[in-house]
Design an enzyme around this catalytic site. Sequence first.
Site, PDB file in Angstrom:
ATOM      1  N   ASP A 100       0.848  -1.187   0.000  1.00 40.80           N
ATOM      2  CA  ASP A 100       0.000   0.000   0.000  1.00 40.80           C
ATOM      3  C   ASP A 100       0.889   1.244   0.000  1.00 40.80           C
ATOM      4  O   ASP A 100       2.104   1.163   0.130  1.00 40.80           O
ATOM      5  CB  ASP A 100      -0.972  -0.022   1.179  1.00 40.80           C
ATOM      6  CG  ASP A 100      -0.281  -0.040   2.531  1.00 40.80           C
ATOM      7  OD1 ASP A 100       0.920   0.271   2.603  1.00 40.80           O
ATOM      8  OD2 ASP A 100      -0.948  -0.361   3.524  1.00 40.80           O
ATOM      9  N   ASP A 274      -8.139  -7.046   0.665  1.00 40.70           N
ATOM     10  CA  ASP A 274      -7.219  -7.363   1.755  1.00 40.70           C
ATOM     11  C   ASP A 274      -7.871  -6.949   3.058  1.00 40.70           C
ATOM     12  O   ASP A 274      -8.709  -6.051   3.090  1.00 40.70           O
ATOM     13  CB  ASP A 274      -5.900  -6.596   1.602  1.00 40.70           C
ATOM     14  CG  ASP A 274      -6.055  -5.132   2.004  1.00 40.70           C
ATOM     15  OD1 ASP A 274      -5.691  -4.780   3.145  1.00 40.70           O
ATOM     16  OD2 ASP A 274      -6.587  -4.336   1.202  1.00 40.70           O
ATOM     17  N   CYS A 312     -13.649 -28.516   7.396  1.00 36.94           N
ATOM     18  CA  CYS A 312     -12.450 -27.707   7.113  1.00 36.94           C
ATOM     19  C   CYS A 312     -11.206 -28.588   7.131  1.00 36.94           C
ATOM     20  O   CYS A 312     -11.051 -29.446   7.997  1.00 36.94           O
ATOM     21  CB  CYS A 312     -12.329 -26.592   8.149  1.00 36.94           C
ATOM     22  SG  CYS A 312     -10.855 -25.557   7.937  1.00 36.94           S
ATOM     23  N   CYS A 314      -8.019 -27.424   7.440  1.00 36.61           N
ATOM     24  CA  CYS A 314      -6.852 -26.762   8.038  1.00 36.61           C
ATOM     25  C   CYS A 314      -6.321 -27.580   9.214  1.00 36.61           C
ATOM     26  O   CYS A 314      -7.040 -28.412   9.783  1.00 36.61           O
ATOM     27  CB  CYS A 314      -7.211 -25.337   8.476  1.00 36.61           C
ATOM     28  SG  CYS A 314      -7.985 -25.243  10.113  1.00 36.61           S
ATOM     29  N   CYS A 317      -8.420 -27.710  12.493  1.00 41.85           N
ATOM     30  CA  CYS A 317      -9.620 -28.553  12.453  1.00 41.85           C
ATOM     31  C   CYS A 317      -9.283 -30.036  12.298  1.00 41.85           C
ATOM     32  O   CYS A 317      -9.986 -30.896  12.825  1.00 41.85           O
ATOM     33  CB  CYS A 317     -10.539 -28.098  11.320  1.00 41.85           C
ATOM     34  SG  CYS A 317     -11.290 -26.475  11.599  1.00 41.85           S
ATOM     35  N   HIS A 343      -6.581 -21.253  10.688  1.00 41.75           N
ATOM     36  CA  HIS A 343      -7.953 -21.632  10.339  1.00 41.75           C
ATOM     37  C   HIS A 343      -8.676 -20.487   9.629  1.00 41.75           C
ATOM     38  O   HIS A 343      -9.314 -20.692   8.588  1.00 41.75           O
ATOM     39  CB  HIS A 343      -8.748 -22.046  11.573  1.00 41.75           C
ATOM     40  CG  HIS A 343     -10.214 -22.136  11.294  1.00 41.75           C
ATOM     41  ND1 HIS A 343     -10.802 -23.230  10.700  1.00 41.75           N
ATOM     42  CD2 HIS A 343     -11.212 -21.215  11.442  1.00 41.75           C
ATOM     43  CE1 HIS A 343     -12.086 -23.001  10.508  1.00 41.75           C
ATOM     44  NE2 HIS A 343     -12.366 -21.780  10.953  1.00 41.75           N
TER      45      HIS A 343
END
Length: 383
Positions: A100, A274, A312, A314, A317, A343
């Site tokens: 940015d 973002d 999920c 990830c 999980c 997660h």
Amino acid sequence: MSRMQDQSQNRITFSLNATDGKARTGVISTPRGDIRTPAFMPVGTAATVKAMMPESVAATGADILLGNTYHLMLRPTAERIDRLGGLHKFMNWDKPILTDSGGFQVMSLAGLRKLTEKGVTFKSHIDGSKHELTPERSMDIQRLLGSDIVMCFDECPALPADRGRIAESMRLSMRWAARSKEAFGDRPGHALFGIMQGGLERDFREESAEALKKIGFDGYAVGGLAVGEGQASMFDCLDFAPGFLPDDKPRYLMGVGKPDDIVGAVKRGIDMMDCVLPSRSGRTGQVFTRHGVLNIKNARHQDDPRPLDESCGCPACRNYSRAYLHHVFRAQEMISGMLLTWHNLHYFQDIMQGMRDAIAKQAFAEWETAFHAGRAQGDIDPL
């Protein structure tokens, strides 16, 4: 298919592969790899996505990270990062990086700032030292960092603001956009994005878009939203603002957002977003799932052997129970922020992949209905 620039010259290009209503899916191709759109960019403010290893961020499905000009110019300084081989090498991330311009952080963080036609002088929030940020300096800092996508330096007024203030700020940002373009120069393999301003005012948004198109950029951002105006007002603006921008260039909505913000923005023609939310929430125990939001600190989880979300994939999980995640959060163990951030970022990238697939199949409306229905169910019942 639309192209930003000739790829044979090592330029960054944009291919629009499918549309469904205003929703779009495509690819931004860069020398450092492809960015699948719609894309969510995790925020690596100080050259790190907090609580995450770079390879873990990549494992969530992220194609690009955001770095922060304001924070990096103050510490460790862009000059030091340049001497050490650039931001990609410094933070061990070999995929694309967008930086940015620093304008928003100067507005929101810096003490005692002074705004002039030239730029902004401000005191560092770290040690009170004085600094100046201009369009030329912002371009120089982002060149030293070596980011793939560079943002114009702009001024972003907080909303609500009166029309006179919004118009004055927007026109200043457009003059700064022209100076940013000139200072950026010709940098093959790097792209410069212009930033549309104008608050919630349709005529100012159109005026800003026309000014930016006249200057000419590799992509265009919708700036000045998600600054306190509320979701309904933001969506009202997004109903018209992206349409003022070229169809054949990426459109980036800065600083957004919650899962339903992201879906609503893509529905209205946005390609990139973002937000710090998934990582910040992970560190404070707020967990995003397909059934809505849960708070891991709540006592209902302390004896629950089930995962956060059984669908999920990830590590949090797959390998840990709600009871364990509740325990390590209450015990203030570092692994808590690491697992919950992983997660949340994984869930956000799942949303992006779901939308990309749905748009490609011309099934975005059905996907969106299922998305909202799942979140409306709320968390699974306690044991």
